[in-house]
Design a protein around this motif. Structure first.
Motif, mmCIF file in Angstrom:
data_model
loop_
_atom_site.group_PDB
_atom_site.id
_atom_site.type_symbol
_atom_site.label_atom_id
_atom_site.label_comp_id
_atom_site.label_asym_id
_atom_site.label_seq_id
_atom_site.Cartn_x
_atom_site.Cartn_y
_atom_site.Cartn_z
ATOM 1 N N ALA A 56 0.864 -1.187 0.000
ATOM 2 C CA ALA A 56 0.000 0.000 0.000
ATOM 3 C C ALA A 56 0.894 1.228 0.000
ATOM 4 O O ALA A 56 2.011 1.202 0.526
ATOM 5 N N THR A 57 0.396 2.304 -0.571
ATOM 6 C CA THR A 57 1.184 3.532 -0.677
ATOM 7 C C THR A 57 1.452 4.159 0.688
ATOM 8 O O THR A 57 2.448 4.856 0.854
ATOM 9 N N CYS A 59 2.088 2.588 3.478
ATOM 10 C CA CYS A 59 2.802 1.635 4.336
ATOM 11 C C CYS A 59 4.312 1.892 4.278
ATOM 12 O O CYS A 59 4.940 1.629 3.249
ATOM 13 N N SER A 87 -1.717 -3.839 -5.136
ATOM 14 C CA SER A 87 -1.998 -2.785 -4.166
ATOM 15 C C SER A 87 -3.287 -3.066 -3.401
ATOM 16 O O SER A 87 -4.299 -3.438 -3.993
ATOM 17 N N ASP A 89 -4.458 -0.529 -1.645
ATOM 18 C CA ASP A 89 -4.944 0.841 -1.473
ATOM 19 C C ASP A 89 -6.405 0.946 -1.887
ATOM 20 O O ASP A 89 -6.827 0.315 -2.850
ATOM 21 N N LEU A 95 -2.720 6.000 -5.278
ATOM 22 C CA LEU A 95 -1.964 4.955 -5.962
ATOM 23 C C LEU A 95 -1.405 5.488 -7.278
ATOM 24 O O LEU A 95 -0.245 5.259 -7.617
ATOM 25 N N LYS A 110 -4.667 -3.658 -8.733
ATOM 26 C CA LYS A 110 -5.414 -3.576 -7.474
ATOM 27 C C LYS A 110 -5.714 -5.003 -7.023
ATOM 28 O O LYS A 110 -6.260 -5.791 -7.790
#
Length: 160
Positions: A56-57, A59, A87, A89, A95, A110
């Motif tokens: 995830a962005t 994290c 991801s 997210d 993202l 995703k």
């Protein structure tokens, strides 16, 4: 009224197109990656190590691990390694911004809920690795040091 709504929809679609954004939330540039798609990917790539990295962005450990994955993707040929970023997210805009800034050299998708569930993802980063025979050889959460990841990949390429 109908005429006004049609014009408004057209203006919004044109604005979204000119802004480089999808015309609807459903049309995000990151396609969903399902468990069935992962199974197909592994089947199609027998003879290669397949790695699916959940991230995830937002994290910090994910952000720390991703540059290593970019270097690994660069160093291992496509005939040896398949790497997919999945991801978790929820915000496509974040993202999109992160992907543009990070310049991934491997596909980012995703992660679908069925894939997250099947992989048993309970924390991120999370790596799911298949060997050259298509068997799961790694499935764990946590940041993996680049040196360890390279040794792991190499050990499974040698067992071919």
């Amino acid at each position: 009224m109908r005429k006004y709504l049609s014009r408004a929809a057209l203006v919004l679609a044109l604005f979204a197109f000119l802004a480089g954004m999808p015309a609807s939330a459903e049309a995000a540039e990151f396609e969903e990656f399902t468990f069935d798609q992962l199974e197909d990917l592994v089947k199609q790539n027998r003879g290669k190590v397949v790695m699916n990295n959940f991230f995830a962005t937002w994290c910090p450990p994910c952000r720390e691990e991703i540059p290593s994955l970019i270097r690994i993707r660069k160093d291992y040929g496509e005939d040896k390694l398949v790497l997919i970023g999945a991801s978790v997210d929820e915000d496509n805009n974040e993202l999109r911004k992160y992907a543009a800034k990070t310049k991934f050299n491997y596909p980012i998708k995703k992660a679908a809920n069925d894939l997250v569930h099947a992989a048993g993802v309970s924390g991120i980063p999370h790596m799911l690795v298949f060997d050259t025979k298509g068997e799961v050889v790694g499935n764990a959460a946590g940041l993996i040091p680049e040196k360890d990841l390279r040794e792991f990949i190499d050990s499974h390429l040698r067992t071919e």
